[in-house]
Scaffold this motif. Structure first.
Motif, PDB file in Angstrom:
ATOM      1  N   ILE A  15       0.834  -1.211   0.000  1.00  0.00           N
ATOM      2  CA  ILE A  15       0.000   0.000   0.000  1.00  0.00           C
ATOM      3  C   ILE A  15       0.870   1.263   0.000  1.00  0.00           C
ATOM      4  O   ILE A  15       0.596   2.212  -0.730  1.00  0.00           O
ATOM      5  CB  ILE A  15      -0.963  -0.003   1.208  1.00  0.00           C
ATOM      6  CG1 ILE A  15      -2.028  -1.089   1.018  1.00  0.00           C
ATOM      7  CG2 ILE A  15      -1.619   1.361   1.384  1.00  0.00           C
ATOM      8  CD1 ILE A  15      -2.874  -1.348   2.249  1.00  0.00           C
ATOM      9  N   LEU A  16       1.935   1.254   0.794  1.00  0.00           N
ATOM     10  CA  LEU A  16       2.797   2.435   0.907  1.00  0.00           C
ATOM     11  C   LEU A  16       3.813   2.537  -0.235  1.00  0.00           C
ATOM     12  O   LEU A  16       4.500   3.550  -0.359  1.00  0.00           O
ATOM     13  CB  LEU A  16       3.533   2.429   2.247  1.00  0.00           C
ATOM     14  CG  LEU A  16       2.659   2.593   3.491  1.00  0.00           C
ATOM     15  CD1 LEU A  16       3.480   2.390   4.751  1.00  0.00           C
ATOM     16  CD2 LEU A  16       1.987   3.954   3.488  1.00  0.00           C
ATOM     17  N   GLY A  17       3.933   1.488  -1.032  1.00  0.00           N
ATOM     18  CA  GLY A  17       4.881   1.510  -2.148  1.00  0.00           C
ATOM     19  C   GLY A  17       6.318   1.338  -1.714  1.00  0.00           C
ATOM     20  O   GLY A  17       7.226   1.904  -2.309  1.00  0.00           O
ATOM     21  N   LEU A  18       6.539   0.542  -0.682  1.00  0.00           N
ATOM     22  CA  LEU A  18       7.890   0.305  -0.186  1.00  0.00           C
ATOM     23  C   LEU A  18       8.499  -0.916  -0.870  1.00  0.00           C
ATOM     24  O   LEU A  18       7.923  -2.004  -0.829  1.00  0.00           O
ATOM     25  CB  LEU A  18       7.869   0.068   1.327  1.00  0.00           C
ATOM     26  CG  LEU A  18       7.269   1.176   2.178  1.00  0.00           C
ATOM     27  CD1 LEU A  18       7.182   0.749   3.622  1.00  0.00           C
ATOM     28  CD2 LEU A  18       8.097   2.439   2.039  1.00  0.00           C
ATOM     29  N   PHE A  19       9.640  -0.725  -1.494  1.00  0.00           N
ATOM     30  CA  PHE A  19      10.383  -1.829  -2.107  1.00  0.00           C
ATOM     31  C   PHE A  19       9.464  -2.709  -2.959  1.00  0.00           C
ATOM     32  O   PHE A  19       9.374  -3.914  -2.759  1.00  0.00           O
ATOM     33  CB  PHE A  19      11.093  -2.662  -1.046  1.00  0.00           C
ATOM     34  CG  PHE A  19      11.772  -1.862   0.018  1.00  0.00           C
ATOM     35  CD1 PHE A  19      12.764  -0.950  -0.303  1.00  0.00           C
ATOM     36  CD2 PHE A  19      11.399  -1.978   1.341  1.00  0.00           C
ATOM     37  CE1 PHE A  19      13.385  -0.200   0.676  1.00  0.00           C
ATOM     38  CE2 PHE A  19      12.019  -1.229   2.331  1.00  0.00           C
ATOM     39  CZ  PHE A  19      13.016  -0.338   2.001  1.00  0.00           C
ATOM     40  N   GLN A  20       8.774  -2.091  -3.913  1.00  0.00           N
ATOM     41  CA  GLN A  20       7.720  -2.743  -4.679  1.00  0.00           C
ATOM     42  C   GLN A  20       8.117  -4.101  -5.264  1.00  0.00           C
ATOM     43  O   GLN A  20       7.396  -5.071  -5.095  1.00  0.00           O
ATOM     44  CB  GLN A  20       7.253  -1.832  -5.815  1.00  0.00           C
ATOM     45  CG  GLN A  20       6.451  -0.661  -5.339  1.00  0.00           C
ATOM     46  CD  GLN A  20       5.136  -1.082  -4.738  1.00  0.00           C
ATOM     47  OE1 GLN A  20       4.989  -1.197  -3.539  1.00  0.00           O
ATOM     48  NE2 GLN A  20       4.183  -1.323  -5.585  1.00  0.00           N
ATOM     49  N   VAL A  77       3.808   5.536   9.543  1.00  0.00           N
ATOM     50  CA  VAL A  77       2.548   4.837   9.260  1.00  0.00           C
ATOM     51  C   VAL A  77       2.736   3.327   9.425  1.00  0.00           C
ATOM     52  O   VAL A  77       1.895   2.649  10.020  1.00  0.00           O
ATOM     53  CB  VAL A  77       2.027   5.186   7.844  1.00  0.00           C
ATOM     54  CG1 VAL A  77       0.867   4.301   7.456  1.00  0.00           C
ATOM     55  CG2 VAL A  77       1.632   6.649   7.777  1.00  0.00           C
ATOM     56  N   LEU A  78       3.838   2.806   8.906  1.00  0.00           N
ATOM     57  CA  LEU A  78       4.121   1.373   9.026  1.00  0.00           C
ATOM     58  C   LEU A  78       4.217   0.961  10.495  1.00  0.00           C
ATOM     59  O   LEU A  78       3.616  -0.040  10.910  1.00  0.00           O
ATOM     60  CB  LEU A  78       5.412   1.036   8.282  1.00  0.00           C
ATOM     61  CG  LEU A  78       5.798  -0.432   8.228  1.00  0.00           C
ATOM     62  CD1 LEU A  78       4.799  -1.211   7.395  1.00  0.00           C
ATOM     63  CD2 LEU A  78       7.185  -0.594   7.644  1.00  0.00           C
ATOM     64  N   LEU A  79       4.933   1.731  11.285  1.00  0.00           N
ATOM     65  CA  LEU A  79       5.057   1.423  12.711  1.00  0.00           C
ATOM     66  C   LEU A  79       3.725   1.577  13.442  1.00  0.00           C
ATOM     67  O   LEU A  79       3.426   0.814  14.362  1.00  0.00           O
ATOM     68  CB  LEU A  79       6.116   2.311  13.358  1.00  0.00           C
ATOM     69  CG  LEU A  79       7.563   1.982  12.999  1.00  0.00           C
ATOM     70  CD1 LEU A  79       8.504   3.022  13.598  1.00  0.00           C
ATOM     71  CD2 LEU A  79       7.948   0.588  13.434  1.00  0.00           C
ATOM     72  N   ALA A  80       2.928   2.557  13.026  1.00  0.00           N
ATOM     73  CA  ALA A  80       1.624   2.781  13.669  1.00  0.00           C
ATOM     74  C   ALA A  80       0.685   1.593  13.452  1.00  0.00           C
ATOM     75  O   ALA A  80      -0.203   1.350  14.267  1.00  0.00           O
ATOM     76  CB  ALA A  80       0.985   4.057  13.128  1.00  0.00           C
ATOM     77  N   VAL A  81       0.877   0.861  12.386  1.00  0.00           N
ATOM     78  CA  VAL A  81       0.061  -0.333  12.141  1.00  0.00           C
ATOM     79  C   VAL A  81       0.716  -1.579  12.749  1.00  0.00           C
ATOM     80  O   VAL A  81       0.048  -2.420  13.347  1.00  0.00           O
ATOM     81  CB  VAL A  81      -0.176  -0.520  10.626  1.00  0.00           C
ATOM     82  CG1 VAL A  81      -0.850  -1.849  10.344  1.00  0.00           C
ATOM     83  CG2 VAL A  81      -1.006   0.623  10.078  1.00  0.00           C
ATOM     84  N   MET A  82       2.034  -1.698  12.604  1.00  0.00           N
ATOM     85  CA  MET A  82       2.717  -2.922  13.027  1.00  0.00           C
ATOM     86  C   MET A  82       2.796  -3.079  14.552  1.00  0.00           C
ATOM     87  O   MET A  82       2.622  -4.189  15.064  1.00  0.00           O
ATOM     88  CB  MET A  82       4.131  -2.982  12.429  1.00  0.00           C
ATOM     89  CG  MET A  82       4.152  -3.237  10.934  1.00  0.00           C
ATOM     90  SD  MET A  82       3.241  -4.713  10.409  1.00  0.00           S
ATOM     91  CE  MET A  82       4.134  -6.010  11.234  1.00  0.00           C
ATOM     92  N   LEU A  83       3.054  -2.004  15.275  1.00  0.00           N
ATOM     93  CA  LEU A  83       3.210  -2.136  16.728  1.00  0.00           C
ATOM     94  C   LEU A  83       1.935  -2.628  17.422  1.00  0.00           C
ATOM     95  O   LEU A  83       1.987  -3.568  18.219  1.00  0.00           O
ATOM     96  CB  LEU A  83       3.718  -0.834  17.331  1.00  0.00           C
ATOM     97  CG  LEU A  83       5.178  -0.490  16.980  1.00  0.00           C
ATOM     98  CD1 LEU A  83       5.565   0.859  17.565  1.00  0.00           C
ATOM     99  CD2 LEU A  83       6.125  -1.575  17.426  1.00  0.00           C
TER     100      LEU A  83
END
Length: 193
Positions: free
Chosen positions: A76-81, A157-163
């Motif tokens: 979704i965030l387009g990280l390392f597609q 955003v990634l940390l806000a979902v993963m934690l």
């Protein structure tokens, strides 16, 4: 029919990066929603893994779910597609193989991909997985960047979902001992135990 042809022509006019981005978001939403639904009750996912006939992997249930959430967020965030797409293809192939084993060996009908929220037939499961794999192949083929710079807001955003997901996975994880239903003292007198 004219609407379909118009829609198809609009898609073909889009550039390759836009197609890759749209497909990434669609697949990411599927992965993320699947993982977030299962993280709310990891023990139910563990039971499903045991029903598949893979009892050892029940202990990896939280890690499998967190991987699903991480891949969904990365798409979704387009990280390392490209890297994320290739890893997602591998994960889907393993999931499909596990489901196939459970279906043919242990007669598991519902894959449990979305927990108990959405029931799916075997045909729906295979069609969905093949479609997702095809979309991921397109993403991996179009997007040639293996690593890219990650903006700080995406990390937040990634940390806000993963934690919270890690916390929820730990909270709902249960180590259960599955056995054949018999107990060593079953049917014996009290004096014999």
């Amino acid at each position: 029919m004219k609407v379909f042809i118009h829609w198809l022509s609009k898609i073909l006019q889009m550039n390759r990066a836009s197609i890759s981005r749209i497909l990434s978001i669609i697949v990411g939403i599927v992965f993320l929603s699947s993982g977030l639904i299962k993280v709310l009750d990891v023990s139910a996912f563990q039971s499903l893994i045991v029903q598949y006939g893979l009892p050892f992997f029940q202990y990896m249930a939280p890690l499998i779910i967190l991987l699903e959430i991480l891949l969904g967020m990365a798409l979704i965030l387009g990280l390392f597609q490209r890297t994320t797409a290739i890893v997602s293809i591998c994960v889907l192939l393993v999931f499909t193989g596990a489901y196939t084993y459970g279906y043919f060996v242990n007669s598991v009908k519902d894959c449990g991909c979305f927990g108990s929220l959405i029931k799916s037939t075997p045909a729906m499961t295979y069609i969905r997985n093949v479609t997702l794999i095809a979309m991921l192949i397109v993403i991996a083929h179009i997007d040639e960047t293996i690593f890219n710079n990650v903006p700080q807001w995406k990390v937040v955003v990634l940390l806000a979902v993963m934690l919270p997901s890690v916390f929820a996975a730990g909270l709902t994880f249960r180590i259960e001992r599955y056995h054949d239903g018999s107990h060593p003292f079953e049917g014996k007198n009290l004096a014999e135990t």
